[in-house]
Design a protein around this motif. Structure first.
Motif, short mmCIF file in Angstrom:
data_model
loop_
_atom_site.label_atom_id
_atom_site.label_comp_id
_atom_site.label_asym_id
_atom_site.label_seq_id
_atom_site.Cartn_x
_atom_site.Cartn_y
_atom_site.Cartn_z
N CYS A 105 0.82 -1.22 0.00
CA CYS A 105 0.00 0.00 0.00
C CYS A 105 0.84 1.27 0.00
N ALA A 106 2.12 1.16 0.36
CA ALA A 106 2.97 2.33 0.56
C ALA A 106 3.16 3.11 -0.74
N ALA A 107 3.23 4.44 -0.59
CA ALA A 107 3.41 5.32 -1.75
C ALA A 107 4.36 6.46 -1.39
N GLU A 108 4.89 7.11 -2.40
CA GLU A 108 5.79 8.24 -2.19
C GLU A 108 5.13 9.31 -1.31
N GLY A 109 5.89 9.79 -0.32
CA GLY A 109 5.38 10.83 0.55
C GLY A 109 4.68 10.32 1.79
N ASP A 110 4.34 9.03 1.81
CA ASP A 110 3.71 8.47 3.01
C ASP A 110 4.67 8.53 4.19
#
Length: 411
Positions: A105-110
């Protein structure tokens, strides 16, 4: 160790924002972080590969429950062998974890949080960028500037900022940390008063207020509301722990092989907690209305069977089209908001500017800006205002201010 601080539950915490490369890394098969030297302040100097049991969570405002998975994190120094065998004086710390639902689920900026708990396990949290829960976690652990690429680390969690206040309790429970406060001195009295069962929410709220006789909903409504809610929560968990223990023992004795019975018990326990918290907030706010001799209707029916929490001065005035709409007030009450604050938007068509009472700390600026765009005024006890940014605090309304405003309409 001081009691009543984050150090009761954590030995240290590290946070960072995920770069685009890191987000891709943790979604792929190469699950190793570089640049994690700061983690040795909480994870220690590894001797070989040190494997920590870990709980992974992915948090966003859209879901009431986090995506959760149990697993492990491995902490090691990739240059340790070279130092031992060839005398190469270099250190390269890495943190490894396997593919799981959270990493996908992780994305840039998280926001990535690695917290070492007091039982020597780790809590690994990914919070979606720009959400309220991300803002709350940063506030909880006292982080602000995350511009540098590495982890920001705190290994001392006993400063005044780290005291577990009501606001901190709310956030901790959202990341799966259950506060262990109890009021054992009241247990026998509660068992006798309520005949060894859970009472109605209204009855329990009256009892909680009775244990704090020096508080006045008239003289200090902001403090009273917060203290009443905090006391009711502690009393409820005390009673719940005792009654739940009895239920578990009975199930173990009579239905040892019936897993469905245990699942139903857990589900009913969680549902009772959620519904009781919302009802308690309404109960205590109703008492404050009574203390201030304000007219109101609780959970009346407006349009299309909609039921707002409070209409002031009354639902009869609301349905009387000759009564000026400018003198009507709608107050929604939600102990926590998430995206559910939108539910109040169509609960009273005659009242375009609505008020929402909550106990949720540190809601993101994005969310409060949306509330303002939708003509919703956020109301919360003064003791929670400092969890918000200075810009937000200029707009927030406290309970006393809300009461004063309603009185100008009723008197």
């Amino acid at each position: 160790m001081k009691r009543g601080y984050l150090s009761d539950y954590f030995e240290g915490v590290a946070v960072k924002r995920l770069s685009a490369v890191e987000a891709d890394v943790i979604r792929s098969n190469q699950h190793e972080f570089n640049g994690v030297e700061g983690l040795k302040n909480i994870l220690g100097e590894p001797s070989g590969k040190v494997r920590f049991t870990a709980k992974f969570l992915y948090l966003t405002d859209q879901d009431d429950e986090p995506i959760a998975e149990d697993g492990f994190l491995t902490w090691y120094d990739a240059r340790q062998r070279a130092r031992i065998e060839r005398g190469v004086m270099r250190w390269e710390y890495r943190l490894y974890f396997p593919t799981n639902l959270v990493s996908q689920c992780a994305a840039e900026g998280d926001l990535l949080v690695i917290a070492k708990k007091s039982d020597d396990t780790l809590l690994a949290v990914v919070a979606e960028k720009g959400t309220t829960i991300e803002h709350q976690i940063l506030w909880l652990f006292g982080f602000s500037d995350l511009t540098h690429p590495g982890f920001s680390v705190k290994s001392e969690l006993e400063n005044e900022q780290d005291r577990i206040s009501f606001a901190a309790r709310v956030v901790l429970e959202q990341i799966g940390v259950e506060i262990e406060d109890e009021a054992p001195n009241y247990l026998d009295e509660m068992l006798l008063k309520f005949n060894g069962t859970f009472p109605k929410t209204t009855e329990f709220s009256v009892y909680a207020r009775s244990t704090l006789p020096d508080l006045s909903g008239f003289e200090d409504p902001d403090n009273a509301l917060l203290r009443w809610m905090e006391r009711e929560e502690i009393l409820f968990r005390t009673l719940e722990k005792h009654l739940l223990g009895n239920s578990l023992r009975e199930l173990t004795q009579n239905h040892a092989e019936d897993t469905e019975a245990f699942i139903k018990l857990v589900q009913s326990t969680l549902q009772r907690r959620k519904s009781r918290a919302g009802s308690a907030l309404e109960n205590h706010m109703e008492q404050i209305f009574q203390d201030h001799k304000l007219c109101y209707s609780r959970t009346p029916v407006t349009e299309g069977k909609k039921k707002p929490d409070f209409i002031l001065p009354s639902i009869n005035d609301y349905h009387n089209l000759e009564f000026p709409a400018s003198r009507l007030t709608m107050l929604g009450a939600k102990s926590t908001c998430k995206d559910r604050w939108r539910q109040i938007l169509n609960e009273a068509d005659r009242i375009p500017h609505k008020h929402l009472l909550t106990l949720e700390p540190s809601i993101s600026e994005n969310q409060t800006a949306e509330m303002q765009d939708e003509n919703i005024q956020l109301v919360l006890p003064q003791g929670l205002h400092n969890t918000y940014t200075p810009k937000q605090q200029q707009w927030l309304m406290d309970v006393g201010g809300f009461l004063d405003w309603v009185k100008t309409l009723q008197y």
